[in-house]
Design a protein around this motif. Structure first.
Motif, PDB file in Angstrom:
ATOM      1  N   GLN A  29      30.121  32.137  38.183  1.00 46.52           N
ATOM      2  CA  GLN A  29      29.505  33.399  38.606  1.00 46.52           C
ATOM      3  C   GLN A  29      30.286  34.031  39.757  1.00 46.52           C
ATOM      4  O   GLN A  29      30.546  35.239  39.763  1.00 46.52           O
ATOM      5  N   ASP A  30      30.660  33.207  40.740  1.00 45.27           N
ATOM      6  CA  ASP A  30      31.438  33.727  41.873  1.00 45.27           C
ATOM      7  C   ASP A  30      32.790  34.261  41.414  1.00 45.27           C
ATOM      8  O   ASP A  30      33.259  35.299  41.898  1.00 45.27           O
ATOM      9  N   ALA A  31      33.428  33.531  40.494  1.00 43.82           N
ATOM     10  CA  ALA A  31      34.748  33.956  40.018  1.00 43.82           C
ATOM     11  C   ALA A  31      34.643  35.277  39.254  1.00 43.82           C
ATOM     12  O   ALA A  31      35.491  36.172  39.416  1.00 43.82           O
ATOM     13  N   LEU A  32      33.621  35.414  38.417  1.00 44.96           N
ATOM     14  CA  LEU A  32      33.453  36.669  37.681  1.00 44.96           C
ATOM     15  C   LEU A  32      33.197  37.832  38.626  1.00 44.96           C
ATOM     16  O   LEU A  32      33.692  38.945  38.415  1.00 44.96           O
ATOM     17  N   ALA A  33      32.423  37.581  39.690  1.00 44.68           N
ATOM     18  CA  ALA A  33      32.175  38.639  40.675  1.00 44.68           C
ATOM     19  C   ALA A  33      33.460  39.051  41.389  1.00 44.68           C
ATOM     20  O   ALA A  33      33.583  40.197  41.836  1.00 44.68           O
ATOM     21  N   ALA A  34      34.425  38.128  41.464  1.00 46.64           N
ATOM     22  CA  ALA A  34      35.702  38.436  42.120  1.00 46.64           C
ATOM     23  C   ALA A  34      36.735  39.007  41.157  1.00 46.64           C
ATOM     24  O   ALA A  34      37.897  39.169  41.517  1.00 46.64           O
ATOM     25  N   GLY A  35      36.318  39.289  39.916  1.00 48.48           N
ATOM     26  CA  GLY A  35      37.243  39.895  38.963  1.00 48.48           C
ATOM     27  C   GLY A  35      37.933  38.914  38.038  1.00 48.48           C
ATOM     28  O   GLY A  35      38.887  39.279  37.356  1.00 48.48           O
ATOM     29  N   TYR A  36      37.470  37.665  37.991  1.00 51.04           N
ATOM     30  CA  TYR A  36      38.088  36.653  37.132  1.00 51.04           C
ATOM     31  C   TYR A  36      37.807  36.967  35.667  1.00 51.04           C
ATOM     32  O   TYR A  36      36.691  37.340  35.303  1.00 51.04           O
ATOM     33  N   ARG A  37      38.829  36.793  34.820  1.00 50.83           N
ATOM     34  CA  ARG A  37      38.659  36.966  33.382  1.00 50.83           C
ATOM     35  C   ARG A  37      38.508  35.593  32.743  1.00 50.83           C
ATOM     36  O   ARG A  37      39.400  34.750  32.900  1.00 50.83           O
ATOM     37  N   PRO A  38      37.414  35.352  32.063  1.00 47.98           N
ATOM     38  CA  PRO A  38      37.192  34.022  31.501  1.00 47.98           C
ATOM     39  C   PRO A  38      38.266  33.633  30.497  1.00 47.98           C
ATOM     40  O   PRO A  38      38.741  34.460  29.722  1.00 47.98           O
ATOM     41  N   GLN A  39      38.643  32.345  30.541  1.00 47.47           N
ATOM     42  CA  GLN A  39      39.653  31.800  29.662  1.00 47.47           C
ATOM     43  C   GLN A  39      38.985  31.168  28.434  1.00 47.47           C
ATOM     44  O   GLN A  39      37.772  30.936  28.422  1.00 47.47           O
ATOM     45  N   PRO A  40      39.768  30.866  27.391  1.00 48.74           N
ATOM     46  CA  PRO A  40      39.176  30.200  26.216  1.00 48.74           C
ATOM     47  C   PRO A  40      38.457  28.903  26.578  1.00 48.74           C
ATOM     48  O   PRO A  40      37.430  28.574  25.965  1.00 48.74           O
ATOM     49  N   ASP A  41      38.970  28.147  27.595  1.00 50.15           N
ATOM     50  CA  ASP A  41      38.282  26.917  28.011  1.00 50.15           C
ATOM     51  C   ASP A  41      36.897  27.218  28.575  1.00 50.15           C
ATOM     52  O   ASP A  41      35.951  26.437  28.379  1.00 50.15           O
ATOM     53  N   ASP A  42      36.775  28.339  29.282  1.00 51.33           N
ATOM     54  CA  ASP A  42      35.464  28.709  29.826  1.00 51.33           C
ATOM     55  C   ASP A  42      34.484  29.023  28.697  1.00 51.33           C
ATOM     56  O   ASP A  42      33.324  28.606  28.734  1.00 51.33           O
ATOM     57  N   PHE A  78      41.797  29.083  45.687  1.00 47.74           N
ATOM     58  CA  PHE A  78      40.917  27.924  45.906  1.00 47.74           C
ATOM     59  C   PHE A  78      39.736  27.948  44.929  1.00 47.74           C
ATOM     60  O   PHE A  78      39.353  26.920  44.368  1.00 47.74           O
ATOM     61  N   LEU A  79      39.157  29.131  44.738  1.00 49.53           N
ATOM     62  CA  LEU A  79      38.008  29.254  43.852  1.00 49.53           C
ATOM     63  C   LEU A  79      38.378  28.867  42.416  1.00 49.53           C
ATOM     64  O   LEU A  79      37.650  28.118  41.744  1.00 49.53           O
ATOM     65  N   LEU A  80      39.521  29.345  41.953  1.00 48.90           N
ATOM     66  CA  LEU A  80      39.927  29.036  40.580  1.00 48.90           C
ATOM     67  C   LEU A  80      40.285  27.561  40.424  1.00 48.90           C
ATOM     68  O   LEU A  80      40.024  26.961  39.376  1.00 48.90           O
ATOM     69  N   ALA A  81      40.856  26.960  41.472  1.00 50.70           N
ATOM     70  CA  ALA A  81      41.150  25.524  41.405  1.00 50.70           C
ATOM     71  C   ALA A  81      39.861  24.717  41.338  1.00 50.70           C
ATOM     72  O   ALA A  81      39.747  23.748  40.557  1.00 50.70           O
ATOM     73  N   ASP A  82      38.858  25.095  42.146  1.00 51.04           N
ATOM     74  CA  ASP A  82      37.555  24.417  42.089  1.00 51.04           C
ATOM     75  C   ASP A  82      36.901  24.603  40.720  1.00 51.04           C
ATOM     76  O   ASP A  82      36.302  23.678  40.169  1.00 51.04           O
ATOM     77  N   LEU A  83      37.014  25.810  40.175  1.00 49.47           N
ATOM     78  CA  LEU A  83      36.425  26.078  38.871  1.00 49.47           C
ATOM     79  C   LEU A  83      37.047  25.175  37.804  1.00 49.47           C
ATOM     80  O   LEU A  83      36.330  24.622  36.951  1.00 49.47           O
ATOM     81  N   ALA A  84      38.363  25.011  37.850  1.00 49.31           N
ATOM     82  CA  ALA A  84      39.032  24.145  36.880  1.00 49.31           C
ATOM     83  C   ALA A  84      38.587  22.695  37.043  1.00 49.31           C
ATOM     84  O   ALA A  84      38.384  21.980  36.043  1.00 49.31           O
ATOM     85  N   ARG A  85      38.415  22.234  38.297  1.00 51.63           N
ATOM     86  CA  ARG A  85      37.958  20.853  38.516  1.00 51.63           C
ATOM     87  C   ARG A  85      36.544  20.642  37.982  1.00 51.63           C
ATOM     88  O   ARG A  85      36.267  19.640  37.324  1.00 51.63           O
ATOM     89  N   TYR A  86      35.658  21.576  38.242  1.00 47.14           N
ATOM     90  CA  TYR A  86      34.274  21.446  37.756  1.00 47.14           C
ATOM     91  C   TYR A  86      34.228  21.529  36.224  1.00 47.14           C
ATOM     92  O   TYR A  86      33.412  20.866  35.589  1.00 47.14           O
TER      93      TYR A  86
END
Length: 199
Positions: free
Chosen positions: A76-89, A52-60
């Motif tokens: 910030q929340d996604a990075l705290a959960a271990g998300y690796r930023p993508q080229p789009d980010d 859900f978090l990653l889907a919201d991140l993509a929408r924003y």
């Protein structure tokens, strides 16, 4: 993931049992199975929340720049959960770098991306057993003498300047060839006229 006091008691008992196997009463087996089920459910729930978090991140991110505040908070929340930023980010953060929070997140995400690339390169240069493949050929194996072989070798005598180095002991047992043996005389060719006279 947080455990209650009862769950910690069951977990401690399960760990002790793993170290020192022993038969368990039926009620303790049931408690261990319930704890395992609770852990599995917590893992599944964490996976759903991450999705859900990653889907919201993509929408924003798609709605930028108007959704910059919400996007930066979600990132910030996604990075705290271990998300690796993508080229789009990274591209989105570069476009928002005039914002202090975006500039800080850009530096953080670039560091994460660089570490991720280094880790991938390290894995790609690792062999099948996981050991790193050397970039250059390995040095040649050092030769060692056979057992008992070095004991029979006498130390070499130091060379005297201006004199040839002394020959090895095995060479002394060999006869030295004479110049005639080393360089046998060649037969001179007989001119054609002399051959006719000899015949």
């Amino acid at each position: 993931m947080a455990f209650s006091a009862d769950e910690l008691r069951v977990l401690r008992r399960a760990l002790a049992l793993a170290l020192h196997p022993a038969p368990l009463p039926a009620d303790e087996v049931r408690e261990c199975l319930q704890l395992a089920g609770s852990v599995d459910e917590a893992i599944r729930e964490a996976g759903r929340l991450r999705a859900f978090l990653l889907a919201d991140l993509a929408r924003y991110r798609t709605a930028l720049p108007g959704s910059a505040t919400g996007y930066l908070e979600l990132l910030q929340d996604a990075l705290a959960a271990g998300y690796r930023p993508q080229p789009d980010d990274l591209a989105s953060l570069r476009s928002l770098r005039h914002l202090p929070l975006a500039a800080a997140l850009l530096a953080r995400c670039q560091g994460i991306a660089e570490r991720s690339v280094r880790a991938r390169l390290a894995r790609s240069t690792a062999g099948p057993s996981g050991a790193a493949v050397p970039a250059a050929p390995a040095p040649r194996t050092r030769l060692t003498a056979l057992p008992g072989g070095r004991a029979d070798i006498k130390p070499a005598r130091p060379a005297v300047p201006g004199k040839p180095a002394p020959a090895d002991d095995p060479a002394k047992d060999r006869p030295v060839p004479t110049p005639a043996e080393a360089f046998p005389p060649r037969k001179r060719p007989v001119p054609p006229g002399e051959r006719r006279e000899a015949s």
